[in-house]
Motif scaffolding. Structure first.
Motif, PDB file in Angstrom:
ATOM      1  N   ALA A 215      25.526  34.271  35.118  1.00 38.70           N
ATOM      2  CA  ALA A 215      26.632  34.375  36.093  1.00 38.70           C
ATOM      3  C   ALA A 215      27.574  35.453  35.582  1.00 38.70           C
ATOM      4  CB  ALA A 215      27.345  33.029  36.204  1.00 38.70           C
ATOM      5  N   ASP A 216      26.976  36.472  34.945  1.00 37.38           N
ATOM      6  CA  ASP A 216      27.783  37.456  34.223  1.00 37.38           C
ATOM      7  C   ASP A 216      28.018  38.748  34.994  1.00 37.38           C
ATOM      8  OD1 ASP A 216      25.048  37.743  33.865  1.00 37.38           O
ATOM      9  OD2 ASP A 216      25.158  38.468  31.812  1.00 37.38           O
TER      10      ASP A 216
ATOM     11  N   GLY B 267      29.132  33.640  31.692  1.00 33.61           N
ATOM     12  CA  GLY B 267      30.065  34.215  32.661  1.00 33.61           C
ATOM     13  C   GLY B 267      30.869  33.128  33.343  1.00 33.61           C
TER      14      GLY B 267
ATOM     15  N   GLY C  43      38.936  35.861  50.250  1.00 31.84           N
ATOM     16  CA  GLY C  43      38.752  35.114  51.494  1.00 31.84           C
ATOM     17  C   GLY C  43      37.545  34.199  51.362  1.00 31.84           C
TER      18      GLY C  43
ATOM     19  N   ARG D 260      42.959  48.217  45.449  1.00 30.95           N
ATOM     20  CA  ARG D 260      43.501  46.864  45.606  1.00 30.95           C
ATOM     21  C   ARG D 260      44.891  46.792  45.018  1.00 30.95           C
ATOM     22  NH1 ARG D 260      38.594  43.397  42.974  1.00 30.95           N
ATOM     23  NH2 ARG D 260      38.531  41.943  44.689  1.00 30.95           N
TER      24      ARG D 260
ATOM     25  N   GLU E  27      41.421  35.591  36.276  1.00 34.17           N
ATOM     26  CA  GLU E  27      40.902  36.435  37.355  1.00 34.17           C
ATOM     27  C   GLU E  27      41.863  37.588  37.567  1.00 34.17           C
ATOM     28  OE1 GLU E  27      39.000  37.529  39.625  1.00 34.17           O
ATOM     29  OE2 GLU E  27      37.356  36.125  39.874  1.00 34.17           O
TER      30      GLU E  27
ATOM     31  N   GLY F 285      33.474  40.132  53.064  1.00 37.09           N
ATOM     32  CA  GLY F 285      34.260  39.180  52.272  1.00 37.09           C
ATOM     33  C   GLY F 285      33.391  38.029  51.796  1.00 37.09           C
TER      34      GLY F 285
ATOM     35  N   GLY G   6      31.425  32.238  40.197  1.00 37.77           N
ATOM     36  CA  GLY G   6      30.074  31.666  40.263  1.00 37.77           C
ATOM     37  C   GLY G   6      29.803  30.748  39.084  1.00 37.77           C
ATOM     38  N   GLY G   7      30.105  31.225  37.872  1.00 35.11           N
ATOM     39  CA  GLY G   7      29.852  30.437  36.661  1.00 35.11           C
ATOM     40  C   GLY G   7      30.688  29.167  36.642  1.00 35.11           C
TER      41      GLY G   7
ATOM     42  N   LEU H 220      27.369  37.850  25.842  1.00 34.95           N
ATOM     43  CA  LEU H 220      25.917  37.812  25.620  1.00 34.95           C
ATOM     44  C   LEU H 220      25.394  39.246  25.526  1.00 34.95           C
ATOM     45  CD1 LEU H 220      23.382  35.742  25.767  1.00 34.95           C
ATOM     46  CD2 LEU H 220      22.960  36.912  27.919  1.00 34.95           C
TER      47      LEU H 220
ATOM     48  N   TYR I  27      46.305  40.458  54.168  1.00 34.88           N
ATOM     49  CA  TYR I  27      46.573  39.081  54.593  1.00 34.88           C
ATOM     50  C   TYR I  27      47.543  38.415  53.618  1.00 34.88           C
ATOM     51  CZ  TYR I  27      42.476  38.346  51.438  1.00 34.88           C
ATOM     52  OH  TYR I  27      41.571  38.360  50.399  1.00 34.88           O
TER      53      TYR I  27
ATOM     54  N   ASP J 212      27.130  37.914  41.545  1.00 31.50           N
ATOM     55  CA  ASP J 212      26.978  39.370  41.449  1.00 31.50           C
ATOM     56  C   ASP J 212      25.842  39.772  40.517  1.00 31.50           C
ATOM     57  OD1 ASP J 212      29.041  39.689  43.197  1.00 31.50           O
ATOM     58  OD2 ASP J 212      30.328  40.880  41.878  1.00 31.50           O
TER      59      ASP J 212
ATOM     60  N   TYR K 141      29.761  30.113  28.541  1.00 29.09           N
ATOM     61  CA  TYR K 141      30.107  31.198  27.609  1.00 29.09           C
ATOM     62  C   TYR K 141      30.758  32.329  28.389  1.00 29.09           C
ATOM     63  CZ  TYR K 141      26.868  28.762  24.520  1.00 29.09           C
ATOM     64  OH  TYR K 141      26.238  27.809  23.750  1.00 29.09           O
TER      65      TYR K 141
ATOM     66  N   ILE L  18      22.787  34.162  39.288  1.00 32.54           N
ATOM     67  CA  ILE L  18      23.589  33.780  40.457  1.00 32.54           C
ATOM     68  C   ILE L  18      24.695  34.813  40.654  1.00 32.54           C
ATOM     69  CG2 ILE L  18      23.142  31.295  40.112  1.00 32.54           C
ATOM     70  CD1 ILE L  18      26.060  30.989  39.201  1.00 32.54           C
TER      71      ILE L  18
ATOM     72  N   PHE M 235      39.825  50.768  51.852  1.00 30.75           N
ATOM     73  CA  PHE M 235      38.498  51.321  51.542  1.00 30.75           C
ATOM     74  C   PHE M 235      38.400  52.751  52.047  1.00 30.75           C
ATOM     75  CE2 PHE M 235      37.910  46.792  51.732  1.00 30.75           C
ATOM     76  CZ  PHE M 235      36.960  46.529  50.765  1.00 30.75           C
TER      77      PHE M 235
HETATM   78  C1  LIG Z   1      37.629  44.852  46.827  1.00 26.89           C
HETATM   79  C2  LIG Z   1      36.840  43.579  46.797  1.00 26.89           C
HETATM   80  C3  LIG Z   1      37.177  42.542  47.653  1.00 26.89           C
HETATM   81  C4  LIG Z   1      36.426  41.366  47.668  1.00 26.89           C
HETATM   82  N1  LIG Z   1      36.771  40.364  48.522  1.00 26.89           N
HETATM   83  C5  LIG Z   1      36.010  39.240  48.578  1.00 26.89           C
HETATM   84  C6  LIG Z   1      36.338  38.170  49.485  1.00 26.89           C
HETATM   85  O1  LIG Z   1      37.338  38.224  50.205  1.00 26.89           O
HETATM   86  N2  LIG Z   1      35.532  37.082  49.524  1.00 26.89           N
HETATM   87  C7  LIG Z   1      34.418  36.983  48.735  1.00 26.89           C
HETATM   88  O2  LIG Z   1      33.695  35.976  48.838  1.00 26.89           O
HETATM   89  N3  LIG Z   1      34.097  37.954  47.848  1.00 26.89           N
HETATM   90  C8  LIG Z   1      34.859  39.077  47.754  1.00 26.89           C
HETATM   91  N4  LIG Z   1      34.544  40.066  46.855  1.00 26.89           N
HETATM   92  C9  LIG Z   1      33.355  39.899  45.975  1.00 26.89           C
HETATM   93  C10 LIG Z   1      33.674  39.011  44.797  1.00 26.89           C
HETATM   94  O3  LIG Z   1      34.805  39.459  44.104  1.00 26.89           O
HETATM   95  C11 LIG Z   1      32.498  38.958  43.818  1.00 26.89           C
HETATM   96  O4  LIG Z   1      31.290  38.879  44.516  1.00 26.89           O
HETATM   97  C12 LIG Z   1      32.627  37.726  42.919  1.00 26.89           C
HETATM   98  O5  LIG Z   1      33.778  37.825  42.119  1.00 26.89           O
HETATM   99  C13 LIG Z   1      31.391  37.565  42.046  1.00 26.89           C
HETATM  100  O6  LIG Z   1      31.560  36.438  41.223  1.00 26.89           O
HETATM  101  P1  LIG Z   1      30.651  36.232  39.929  1.00 26.89           P
HETATM  102  O7  LIG Z   1      31.107  34.965  39.322  1.00 26.89           O
HETATM  103  O8  LIG Z   1      29.224  36.399  40.300  1.00 26.89           O
HETATM  104  O9  LIG Z   1      30.990  37.486  39.011  1.00 26.89           O
HETATM  105  P2  LIG Z   1      32.372  37.887  38.321  1.00 26.89           P
HETATM  106  O10 LIG Z   1      33.519  37.413  39.117  1.00 26.89           O
HETATM  107  O11 LIG Z   1      32.264  39.346  38.032  1.00 26.89           O
HETATM  108  O12 LIG Z   1      32.373  37.078  36.968  1.00 26.89           O
HETATM  109  C14 LIG Z   1      31.528  37.430  35.895  1.00 26.89           C
HETATM  110  C15 LIG Z   1      32.102  36.817  34.618  1.00 26.89           C
HETATM  111  O13 LIG Z   1      31.174  37.045  33.571  1.00 26.89           O
HETATM  112  C16 LIG Z   1      31.845  37.557  32.435  1.00 26.89           C
HETATM  113  N5  LIG Z   1      30.847  38.365  31.714  1.00 26.89           N
HETATM  114  C17 LIG Z   1      30.436  39.619  31.992  1.00 26.89           C
HETATM  115  N6  LIG Z   1      29.487  40.004  31.127  1.00 26.89           N
HETATM  116  C18 LIG Z   1      29.293  38.959  30.293  1.00 26.89           C
HETATM  117  C19 LIG Z   1      28.417  38.746  29.179  1.00 26.89           C
HETATM  118  N7  LIG Z   1      27.557  39.690  28.789  1.00 26.89           N
HETATM  119  N8  LIG Z   1      28.479  37.565  28.528  1.00 26.89           N
HETATM  120  C20 LIG Z   1      29.349  36.579  28.927  1.00 26.89           C
HETATM  121  N9  LIG Z   1      30.198  36.737  29.961  1.00 26.89           N
HETATM  122  C21 LIG Z   1      30.161  37.912  30.653  1.00 26.89           C
HETATM  123  C22 LIG Z   1      32.996  38.354  33.005  1.00 26.89           C
HETATM  124  O14 LIG Z   1      34.034  38.527  32.048  1.00 26.89           O
HETATM  125  C23 LIG Z   1      33.412  37.468  34.168  1.00 26.89           C
HETATM  126  O15 LIG Z   1      34.307  36.462  33.802  1.00 26.89           O
HETATM  127  C24 LIG Z   1      35.314  41.234  46.793  1.00 26.89           C
HETATM  128  C25 LIG Z   1      34.998  42.268  45.891  1.00 26.89           C
HETATM  129  C26 LIG Z   1      35.747  43.428  45.896  1.00 26.89           C
HETATM  130  C27 LIG Z   1      35.389  44.525  44.921  1.00 26.89           C
END
Ligand SMILES: Cc1cc2nc3c(=O)[nH]c(=O)nc-3n(C[C@H](O)[C@H](O)[C@H](O)COP(=O)(O)OP(=O)(O)OC[C@H]3O[C@@H](n4cnc5c(N)ncnc54)[C@H](O)[C@@H]3O)c2cc1C
Length: 449
Positions: free
Chosen positions: A163-164, A12, A49, A209, A43, A335, A16-17, A134, A243, A325, A35, A323, A256
């Motif tokens: 980190a997926d 991912g 934020g 959004r 994105e 946020g 995070g990744g 994966l 913003y 989500d 990966y 890690i 929301f």
């Molecule tokens: C409306 C809204 C507003 C938000 N505003 C904020 C904010 O202001 N500030 C803040 O801190 N957070 C905010 N968030 C939360 C934030 O967007 C997420 O918590 C954050 O993007 C999580 O990051 P991540 O890297 O864990 O997951 P993701 O960003 O979901 O990344 C996961 C990655 O893994 C890849 N993937 C998925 N499955 C697989 C697989 N099986 N194999 C390989 N790759 C895979 C995906 O393609 C993606 O690239 C908001 C969320 C929402 C819905």
């Protein structure tokens, strides 16, 4: 691999990744492979934020300096400033509800800008692989982890970082393997709980959004607050955050609608879908003019049914760690989801990067990561949900319960201090504390061996 301590695979390449890869790749003794399921790094078109403690990590990884270029002004460090103005807006005469002051700045960015800068900083020794979704992993007797991708290919690593995201395949495999082990032990209750955490649950919230061109809003209302300020319009049944991003050329808009009584039920429809402007305007009839003007400038956007990951009993198992989500998808009412993903990545890289972490000591190091990060991230997830109740006035039926002016005023005071309390972590210094604690715990564990 001869000169490497171990191989880390990160599944991912979201925020995070990417941060995890960047933080780990600083250590030449760790081999890092990233990966990503999609066919290109990127994105969604939306804002994000970043709170001060998370910003500190971006400074330490030297990406902050490039991000500053897309901000209207460099973020303040130690001065106290208003990060967010909240208005009660569900009546034609809106009023200021609370000004959230923090030490430092709430940095607001276009997600695409953020991702581009992270990608630019990824060192060449970190190998990246696109179109690698994966499906599942397994671990052999030597401890090596075998990855299976949807294109039929496989890979091997010593540590797997999930980190997926929300629908994580790493989380699904980890919980499934743990549930199988629990069944073998005869613990059907534990197995049932683990299995119940695989699929995320609907929070009862839906977000809409879109990005509004600043020029369009300026033409309509030259001094609209959202052109220059981080603003939140709250009211019964929903709220809106707006913003300016990209040096003020665009206004990020998220609306929301909440039905918290439906939390935990199945969302009826696709979790993410394109919608027309009429759909997001629908719930905000009778709100103050500033809101209506903003809504009139919003064209089509995306609807997200906000899902949460049930609080897990562990973010790790053996040599596998979750890690972001994947570990704790939360509502966005603080946020903080991405911020928490960044903090997970940084603490995980701290424990793995510590020279005391040999290949045999990986499970111990991951347990330390879990001990430090899980209570913190899960607390934020809980506060975030509770903020959603607060911002949509779902927590108390305050209009009917507080009919006279004085009781209403007292209630408002209580709500305001509750908001401040909920966000206190945003300017706390626990990050440095967490890094020190991680290193100290490793030292102690090592001394005890
Ligand atoms: C409306 C809204 C507003 C938000 N505003 C904020 C904010 O202001 N500030 C803040 O801190 N957070 C905010 N968030 C939360 C934030 O967007 C997420 O918590 C954050 O993007 C999580 O990051 P991540 O890297 O864990 O997951 P993701 O960003 O979901 O990344 C996961 C990655 O893994 C890849 N993937 C998925 N499955 C697989 C697989 N099986 N194999 C390989 N790759 C895979 C995906 O393609 C993606 O690239 C908001 C969320 C929402 C819905």
């Amino acid at each position: 691999m001869a000169d490497k301590r171990f191989r880390v695979a990160i599944c991912g390449a979201g925020v995070g990744g990417m941060v995890c890869a960047l933080a780990l790749a600083r250590d030449p003794s760790i081999e890092v492979e990233l990966y990503e399921a999609t066919s290109r790094f990127g994105e969604i078109g939306a804002g994000i934020g970043i709170w001060p403690r998370t910003w500190k990590i971006l400074e330490q990884l030297h990406v902050a300096e490039d991000l500053v270029c897309v901000l209207p002004a460099p973020p303040a460090h130690d001065t106290e400033a208003i990060a967010l103005t909240m208005r009660r807006s569900d009546k034609p005469e809106g009023h200021d509800f609370h000004k959230l002051k923090i030490k430092g700045s709430l940095v607001v960015l276009h997600r695409a800008d953020f991702h581009r800068v992270l990608l630019k900083h990824l060192p060449p020794q970190c190998k990246t692989h696109l179109s690698k979704r994966l499906l599942r992993y397994s671990q052999d007797n030597s401890g090596s982890i075998h990855l299976q991708f949807n294109d039929g290919s496989t890979a091997i690593c010593d540590v797997l970082v999930g980190a997926d995201g929300l629908k994580s395949a790493v989380r699904a495999t980890l919980l499934d393997l743990e549930a199988q082990a629990a069944r073998v032990r005869g613990d059907a209750q534990a197995a049932g709980f683990l299995e119940s955490c695989i699929v995320p649950k609907w929070s009862g919230e839906v977000s809409y959004r879109t990005l509004v061109p600043a020029i369009k809003l300026r033409e309509k209302v030259p001094n609209h607050r959202a052109l220059t300020h981080n603003i939140q319009y709250i009211g019964r049944g929903g709220y809106i955050v707006a913003y300016p991003i990209s040096k003020g050329e665009t206004v990020n808009f998220v609306a929301f609608r909440t039905s918290h009584e439906l939390k935990g039920t199945e969302f009826n429809g696709p979790w993410v879908t394109n919608v027309s402007a009429q759909e997001f305007q629908a719930g905000f009839d009778g709100w103050e003019a500033e809101v209506t003007q903003l809504l009139q400038c919003a064209e089509k956007g995306m609807r997200w049914a906000i899902h949460e990951v049930k609080p897990l009993q562990s973010f790790v198992s053996g040599r596998v760690a979750l890690i972001g989500d994947a570990a704790h998808a939360m509502t966005p009412n603080q946020g903080s989801g991405a911020g928490q993903a960044i903090e997970d990545a940084y603490i995980l890289a701290t424990v793995l990067g510590n020279p005391l972490t040999s290949i045999d000591a990986i499970p111990e190091a991951l347990t330390i990561y879990d001990t430090i990060r899980r209570p913190f991230a899960q607390d934020i997830a809980e506060r975030s949900f509770s903020n959603g109740l607060l911002f949509s006035f779902d927590r108390d039926n305050y209009e009917s319960e507080f009919p006279d002016e004085e009781s209403k005023r007292n209630k408002l005071k209580e709500l305001r201090s509750s908001v401040t309390e909920q966000w206190k972590w945003a300017w706390s210094t626990t990050l440095d504390g967490a890094v020190a604690e991680a290193n100290e715990r490793l030292q102690k564990a090592h001394a005890g061996n």
